[in-house]
Design a protein around this motif. Structure first.
Motif, PDB file in Angstrom:
ATOM      1  N   LYS A 115      28.124  -0.841 -44.287  1.00 45.31           N
ATOM      2  CA  LYS A 115      29.451  -0.273 -44.529  1.00 45.31           C
ATOM      3  C   LYS A 115      29.917  -0.447 -45.972  1.00 45.31           C
ATOM      4  O   LYS A 115      30.995   0.033 -46.336  1.00 45.31           O
ATOM      5  CB  LYS A 115      30.460  -0.921 -43.586  1.00 45.31           C
ATOM      6  N   GLN A 155      25.609  -5.118 -40.687  1.00 44.00           N
ATOM      7  CA  GLN A 155      26.668  -4.113 -40.578  1.00 44.00           C
ATOM      8  C   GLN A 155      27.566  -4.103 -41.812  1.00 44.00           C
ATOM      9  O   GLN A 155      27.984  -3.031 -42.283  1.00 44.00           O
ATOM     10  CB  GLN A 155      27.516  -4.372 -39.325  1.00 44.00           C
ATOM     11  N   LYS A 213      28.418   3.134 -49.108  1.00 41.72           N
ATOM     12  CA  LYS A 213      28.064   3.036 -47.700  1.00 41.72           C
ATOM     13  C   LYS A 213      26.704   3.665 -47.456  1.00 41.72           C
ATOM     14  O   LYS A 213      26.289   4.583 -48.171  1.00 41.72           O
ATOM     15  CB  LYS A 213      29.114   3.733 -46.839  1.00 41.72           C
ATOM     16  N   GLU A 225      30.834  -3.245 -47.261  1.00 40.64           N
ATOM     17  CA  GLU A 225      31.908  -4.240 -47.295  1.00 40.64           C
ATOM     18  C   GLU A 225      31.555  -5.433 -48.175  1.00 40.64           C
ATOM     19  O   GLU A 225      32.445  -6.142 -48.646  1.00 40.64           O
ATOM     20  CB  GLU A 225      32.218  -4.715 -45.877  1.00 40.64           C
TER      21      GLU A 225
END
Length: 628
Positions: A318, A314, A626, A320
Motif C-alpha cells: 500500500k 500489506q 502503491k 504505507e
C-alpha cells in the motif's frame, strides 16, 4: 608500541582483509553490478522456490527526480512495543538501536572491511609512544608492560560536530561516556573487555580511583586514550565511539540515567535527525537537523512506527512504509515481484542459535558463574541435541534458501575468519541417540521418553521468542526433533515469549530465570570478529553462562600482539570455533540474509557495509508508491 610498527601491522591487516573479502565475494563492485541488473530475471527463474543472496544488489536504484523535503516512513517491525532506552550507552535491544541510528551515531565510521576510518565525526591516530603522563601513574613493572604492549591513540572531534541543542560535542563528553559505563552503578550491558583494556578503568570501576588515568582530555575537541594492550580488535570495533552529553547527564546519579526522561522521552544525539515526539513503545517522529555536521538532510521528517510482522507485506504493497527494520525472508517469494519496491540484500552479520543454561551471572563480581550441576551440564546431552536437528531442511523449507545451515559461531559475514572447513555437528539422529545412551539418559519406563541419569523424569524448558509466521512452527519443529531422540522439551510457560520478556528471563539484566533450560535467540556479531563480548567470562551477554580456562586463553590469544598477524589470528579463531563445536554451550542453527524492500520513491539508499549517509535520503513524491 611504536606508531610505525602499529601502522604497518594495521596496513597489513587491512590488505589481508581486502584480499579475503575479494576472494569470497568476487569483489563488492562486481557483485553489486551483476545482481542489480538482473534481479527480476533471477527471481522469475526460481522455479524450485529457493533463492540466493547473490541475487540482490546492495544499492538502491534511483528513479525519477527528488522533490524538496518530504517525509519518509520507516516501519519498525516488532510484535511488541519498543523498550525506549534511546541512548547508545544503555540500550540493549535491536528495536531501540533502529531508532537510535536515525538521530545519533558513533564518532568513528568504518569501511567495507570493518576497519575504522577517519571519515566520521572524529579522526584517530596512534602516537609514536605511549603517553608518558599515563605511564607515570603506573607501578614500574606495569608501566614497562604497557609501554611495550600498549598504545596511546589521539582522537580529534571535528569542530562542526554539535549536539542537537547546539552545544558542541566535546572530549569531556567522550570521557564521560567511559566513566559512566565503567562506574560500579552502571546498569547497562556495555562494560567488559573493551573497557578493561584501558589503563585505569578497573581501578575506577572498583572505586579505587576518582578518574580513569588512561584517558586524557587535551582540549575541548581532543582526547587521548591509552590501551593496556594494542590489539587487532582496536581498529575493528573495540574503541567505544559514543559520547554522552555531560551538560545533560553530568549531575545525575549514574544509576538514574537509563530511566531518565532525557533517555526515555526527550533523547538527544548529534545525528542527521532530531527526535520531535515519542509515542512510548509505538512511534517516533523526527525532524531534520539543519546543523548536522555532514550537511543539512534532504528530507524534512522521518516517521517511525511499530508495525506487526504479520502486516509488513500489506504495508509495503500500500506504500504505507518506505523502509522497514526487518523483513522475514520466509515471506519473500510471495512478494518478490512487488512493482513498487526494489529488493536489496546481503549476508547478515548475525546467526540464530540454541543456547544451554550452564550457570548464572555473578552481579557482584561481574562474571559468569558456571554451575557444574546444571540440568544441561552434560556435554553429550548438548551434542545430541545439535545432532538431532536438520537445519539444512529448516533453511530450505522455512526460509527458501535465504537462511541456511550454520556451522560455527563466526558467520560467513566475516569470511576472513569464518572456518568454512568446519562442518559443526551434522544432522545425525542415530548419533544423537548413541550419545544419550552413553551419557546415561535412558527410557526407563518404555514410553519413548528418556529419564535423567537418576531415572527421574526429564523435562527441558525451552524459551523461544514470538514474532513472524515461522516462530511457532519453527519452535515446534525443534521440539519434535528432540522428541524423536527421546527428549521431552516443552515451551517455557507453554507459549512463545515476547521480545522484552524473553531477554529479561535469559539474563540481560543479570537475573537468570532458573525456569529456562534452553533458549533460541539470535546474535548480531558487530563489525569486530572478537567474540569476547558474547562469550567472554566477563560478558553479560554470555547468556549460557559458559566459562573455561581454554575458552579464556583462546579469546585472549585472539586479541594478542601475535594476532596482528592475520594468519595467526585466523588459526586462533579456527581453534575457538572448534572448541565451541566440542563444548556446545550454544550451537548455531542458521546463517542469515538481510532482505530490505525499498519503496521506489526513495533515492540515495544503500545497505553497503559502512554506509552512513542518511542525510542524503530523498523521495520523488509526497506519498509512497502503491503496488499495481
Amino acid at each position: 608500541m611504536e606508531k610505525a610498527k602499529f601502522s604497518k601491522l594495521l596496513l597489513a591487516m587491512m590488505l589481508v582483509l581486502v584480499l579475503a573479502l575479494a576472494a569470497c565475494s568476487g569483489g563488492e563492485k562486481d557483485s553489486t553490478k551483476d545482481s542489480g541488473d538482473d534481479t527480476e530475471k533471477k527471481t522469475e527463474e526460481k522455479e524450485d522456490g529457493q533463492y540466493s543472496i547473490d541475487d540482490f544488489s546492495q544499492v538502491k536504484t534511483n528513479e525519477g527526480e527528488a522533490i524538496e523535503g518530504g517525509n519518509l516512513n520507516f516501519g519498525l517491525v516488532s510484535d511488541t512495543a519498543f523498550e525506549g532506552t534511546l541512548n547508545w550507552n544503555f540500550y540493549s535491544g535491536d528495536p531501540d538501536a533502529q531508532i537510535l541510528s536515525w538521530f545519533d551515531e558513533g564518532l568513528l565510521t568504518w569501511d567495507a572491511n570493518y576497519v575504522y576510518t577517519n571519515d566520521g565525526a572524529a579522526t584517530y591516530e596512534p602516537l609514536d609512544e605511549v603517553s608518558a603522563d599515563v605511564l607515570a601513574t603506573l607501578p614500574a613493572d606495569k608501566a614497562t608492560e604497557v609501554a611495550d604492549k600498549g598504545v596511546t591513540i589521539k582522537f580529534q572531534i571535528k569542530d562542526n560536530v554539535n549536539w542537537q541543542d547546539g552545544e558542541p560535542v566535546t572530549a569531556e563528553d567522550w570521557l564521560f561516556a567511559h566513566e559512566v559505563i565503567s562506574h560500579p552503578d552502571y546498569d547497562g550491558p556495555r562494560y567488559g573487555s573493551d573497557f578493561t583494556n584501558i589503563v585505569g578503568v578497573e581501578a575506577y570501576h572498583a572505586g579505587e580511583a576518582d578518574t580513569i588515568s588512561g584517558i586524557e582530555v587535551l582540549d575541548d575537541k581532543t582526547l587521548q586514550i591509552t590501551y593496556i594492550e594494542s590489539t587487532p580488535s582496536l581498529v575493528t570495533g573495540s574503541i567505544w565511539t559514543y559520547p554522552l552529553a555531560k551538560h545533560i547527564f553530568g549531575d545525575m546519579a549514574v544509576a538514574d540515567i537509563s530511566s531518565s526522561p532525557e533517555v526515555r522521552q526527550k533523547p538527544i544525539g548529534f545525528g542527521p535527525f532530531i527526535v520531535d515526539s515519542i509515542t512510548p513503545g509505538e512511534a517516533v517522529v523526527l525532524k531534520k537537523n539543519p546543523d548536522y555536521w555532514r550537511g543539512e538532510p534532504k528530507l524534512d521528517t522521518v516517521t517511525i512506527k511499530v508495525i506487526n510482522n504479520s502486516v509488513v507485506a500489506q504495508a509495503l504493497q500500500k506504500g504505507e512504509v518506505d523502509l522497514v527494520s526487518a523483513f522475514d525472508v520466509d515471506q519473500f517469494p510471495a512478494n518478490a515481484n512487488l512493482s513498487n519496491v526494489e529488493w536489496l540484500g546481503k549476508i547478515d552479520r548475525a546467526y540464530t542459535y540454541i543456547g544451554f543454561k550452564l550457570g548464572t551471572w555473578d552481579k557482584e563480581a561481574g562474571v559468569v558463574k558456571p554451575n557444574p550441576d546444571a540440568k544441561m551440564g552434560d556435554v553429550k546431552l548438548r551434542q545430541a541435541m545439535w545432532h538431532a536437528v536438520d537445519n539444512d531442511t529448516v533453511g530450505q523449507k522455512f526460509y527458501h534458501g535465504l537462511r541456511w545451515n550454520a556451522t560455527t559461531l563466526i558467520p560467513p559475514s566475516h569470511p576472513e575468519f569464518h572456518d568454512d572447513s568446519n562442518a559443526g555437528l551434522t544432522y545425525d539422529p542415530e548419533k544423537a541417540k548413541e550419545l544419550l545412551d552413553e551419557a546415561g539418559y535412558a527410557d526407563v519406563d518404555g514410553d519413548g521418553i528418556r529419564e535423567d541419569k537418576n531415572g527421574e523424569p526429564l523435562v527441558i524448558n525451552f524459551a523461544s521468542m514470538s514474532g513472524g509466521d515461522t516462530a511457532e512452527p519453527l519452535a515446534q519443529y525443534y521440539i519434535q526433533a528432540w522428541e524423536a531422540i527421546g527428549l521431552k522439551v516443552e515451551l517455557l510457560d507453554g507459549r512463545l515469549q515476547e521480545f522484552n520478556s524473553f531477554y529479561e528471563r535469559v539474563g540481560q539484566n543479570g537475573d537468570d530465570d532458573p525456569a529456562v533450560d534452553i533458549y533460541q535467540a539470535a546474535w548480531g556479531v558487530g563489525i569486530d570478529v572478537d567474540p569476547r563480548g558474547l562469550y567472554g567470562r566477563d560478558a553479560l551477554y554470555n547468556f549460557s553462562r559458559y566459562a573455561s580456562d581454554e575458552n579464556d586463553a583462546l579469546l585472549a590469544d585472539g586479541v594478542s600482539q601475535e594476532a596482528f598477524d592475520v594468519d595467526y589470528r585466523k588459526e586462533v579463531y579456527d581453534k575457538w570455533q572448534q572448541l565451541m563445536v566440542d563444548e556446545v554451550p550454544v550451537f548455531p542453527t542458521l546463517y542469515r540474509s538481510i532482505l530490505v524492500p525499498v519503496n521506489n520513491r526513495v533515492q540515495n539508499y544503500s545497505i553497503e557495509e559502512g554506509w552512513a549517509n542518511l542525510q542524503d535520503l530523498a523521495v520523488t513524491q509526497e506519498e509512497g508508491l502503491k503496488a499495481e
